[in-house]
Design a protein around this motif. Structure first.
Motif, PDB file in Angstrom:
ATOM      1  N   LYS A  86      46.021  41.482  32.177  1.00 18.04           N
ATOM      2  CA  LYS A  86      45.609  42.783  31.538  1.00 18.04           C
ATOM      3  C   LYS A  86      44.149  43.158  31.479  1.00 18.04           C
ATOM      4  O   LYS A  86      43.658  43.988  31.105  1.00 18.04           O
ATOM      5  N   GLY A 145      40.549  43.390  33.553  1.00 16.97           N
ATOM      6  CA  GLY A 145      39.967  43.545  34.757  1.00 16.97           C
ATOM      7  C   GLY A 145      38.996  42.753  35.254  1.00 16.97           C
ATOM      8  O   GLY A 145      38.053  42.610  34.452  1.00 16.97           O
ATOM      9  N   LYS A 146      38.935  42.116  36.543  1.00 11.91           N
ATOM     10  CA  LYS A 146      37.883  41.445  36.960  1.00 11.91           C
ATOM     11  C   LYS A 146      37.404  41.565  38.285  1.00 11.91           C
ATOM     12  O   LYS A 146      38.265  41.845  38.898  1.00 11.91           O
ATOM     13  N   THR A 147      36.124  42.022  38.275  1.00 11.69           N
ATOM     14  CA  THR A 147      35.661  42.234  39.810  1.00 11.69           C
ATOM     15  C   THR A 147      34.266  41.341  39.865  1.00 11.69           C
ATOM     16  O   THR A 147      33.447  40.935  39.265  1.00 11.69           O
ATOM     17  N   SER A 185      38.214  49.801  37.867  1.00 12.44           N
ATOM     18  CA  SER A 185      39.115  50.340  36.617  1.00 12.44           C
ATOM     19  C   SER A 185      40.328  49.581  36.559  1.00 12.44           C
ATOM     20  O   SER A 185      40.838  49.893  35.635  1.00 12.44           O
ATOM     21  N   HIS A 186      40.629  48.728  37.445  1.00 11.26           N
ATOM     22  CA  HIS A 186      42.113  48.005  37.155  1.00 11.26           C
ATOM     23  C   HIS A 186      42.071  47.094  35.973  1.00 11.26           C
ATOM     24  O   HIS A 186      41.063  46.409  35.714  1.00 11.26           O
ATOM     25  N   ALA A 187      42.963  47.554  35.160  1.00 13.75           N
ATOM     26  CA  ALA A 187      43.115  46.396  33.882  1.00 13.75           C
ATOM     27  C   ALA A 187      44.320  45.908  33.704  1.00 13.75           C
ATOM     28  O   ALA A 187      44.892  45.310  32.810  1.00 13.75           O
ATOM     29  N   ARG A 195      33.955  47.242  28.617  1.00  4.68           N
ATOM     30  CA  ARG A 195      33.292  46.839  30.078  1.00  4.68           C
ATOM     31  C   ARG A 195      31.960  46.209  30.158  1.00  4.68           C
ATOM     32  O   ARG A 195      30.980  46.738  29.515  1.00  4.68           O
ATOM     33  N   GLU A 218      38.956  41.454  43.856  1.00  6.90           N
ATOM     34  CA  GLU A 218      39.546  41.515  42.383  1.00  6.90           C
ATOM     35  C   GLU A 218      40.749  40.461  42.476  1.00  6.90           C
ATOM     36  O   GLU A 218      41.684  40.573  43.221  1.00  6.90           O
ATOM     37  N   VAL A 231      43.981  39.642  41.719  1.00  8.41           N
ATOM     38  CA  VAL A 231      45.222  40.020  40.872  1.00  8.41           C
ATOM     39  C   VAL A 231      45.973  38.961  39.783  1.00  8.41           C
ATOM     40  O   VAL A 231      46.421  39.054  38.578  1.00  8.41           O
TER      41      VAL A 231
END
Length: 244
Positions: free
Chosen positions: A92, A94-96, A242-244, A211, A155, A157
């Motif tokens: 859940k 989001g990691k960049t 923006s992926h969370a 964020r 990212e 997943v």
């Protein structure tokens, strides 16, 4: 790159976000997050400087490799740490990451789906592509190219150990300075060009996600600039960030 044990002041200067539940700190490259069997400097030994009035120091909610820099999340008390652990476990958060890789993909974005398993019993956490291993997926987007290098936003997943490093190497574009899976030297420069750039944490149901962006460390500047980076205000493509 060897980073000495941080002082209390150095730890506090690295706090990027603080609230009642968690801290996000900017981890320096070249230091382990916790004490290993051989001892030596580790971030956890300096966490007492980050209590900010609470009875206990904060606790790691996840981990970063010794030579990876950037956003590291700490829980400030047991309930918060348990909540953060579940968010990480269930993907859940989001990691960049930003990475500079040797060569690079021909396309501008894509996904890597390569199961990973332990390399062997003697190598601890080292991983390898393994058809019978754990499912592992990473997304990537090209942020810039230049001089035989590519700047990627990555990212993960899933959250396997060394996942981004193994995935990039397996695709033929190892991360610059990776001395396990790539062509990095055992000692000296270049050190690992992998940086936890941004983290998005949906910790409170009634508030928007937190964020946090970590500044780019000095050892990445030269090669990022060669790939077109022009300063701090560049963010990852929206579909990654923006992926969370």
């Amino acid at each position: 790159m060897d980073t000495p044990q941080p002082t209390a002041g150095e730890m506090q200067a690295r706090v990027l976000h603080r609230d009642g539940l968690m801290l996000v700190i900017d981890k320096p490259a070249g230091i382990a997050v916790h004490k290993g069997p051989k001892g030596g400097p580790n971030l956890e030994a300096s966490f007492d400087a980050l209590r900010y009035g609470l009875p206990r120091p904060p606790v790691l909610a996840h981990r970063l490799d010794r030579d990876t820099s950037g956003c590291l999340v700490l829980g400030r008390h047991r309930k918060a740490t348990a909540s953060l652990g579940l968010l990480f476990k269930h993907g859940k958060i989001g990691k960049t990451y930003w990475a500079v890789v040797e060569g690079g993909p021909a396309e501008n974005e894509g996904e890597i789906d390569i199961p990973l398993g332990r390399l062997d019993e003697t190598r601890g956490w080292w991983q390898k592509p393994d058809p019978n291993g754990l499912p592992s997926q990473s997304r990537w987007s090209v942020m810039g190219r230049g001089d035989g290098l590519t700047w990627l936003a990555l990212e993960p997943v899933t959250g396997r150990t060394h996942q981004l490093r193994v995935h990039c190497a397996a695709m033929g574009f190892p991360i610059v300075g990776d001395n396990i899976y790539g062509n990095g030297p055992r000692f000296g420069e270049p050190s690992l060009h992998l940086h936890s750039r941004e983290i998005v944490v949906p910790l409170s149901k009634n508030k928007p996600p937190v964020r946090v962006v970590a500044p780019v460390p000095l050892h990445l500047h030269e090669r990022l600039r060669a790939c077109g980076w022009n300063g701090e205000d560049v963010h990852a493509p929206e579909q990654v960030a923006s992926h969370a």
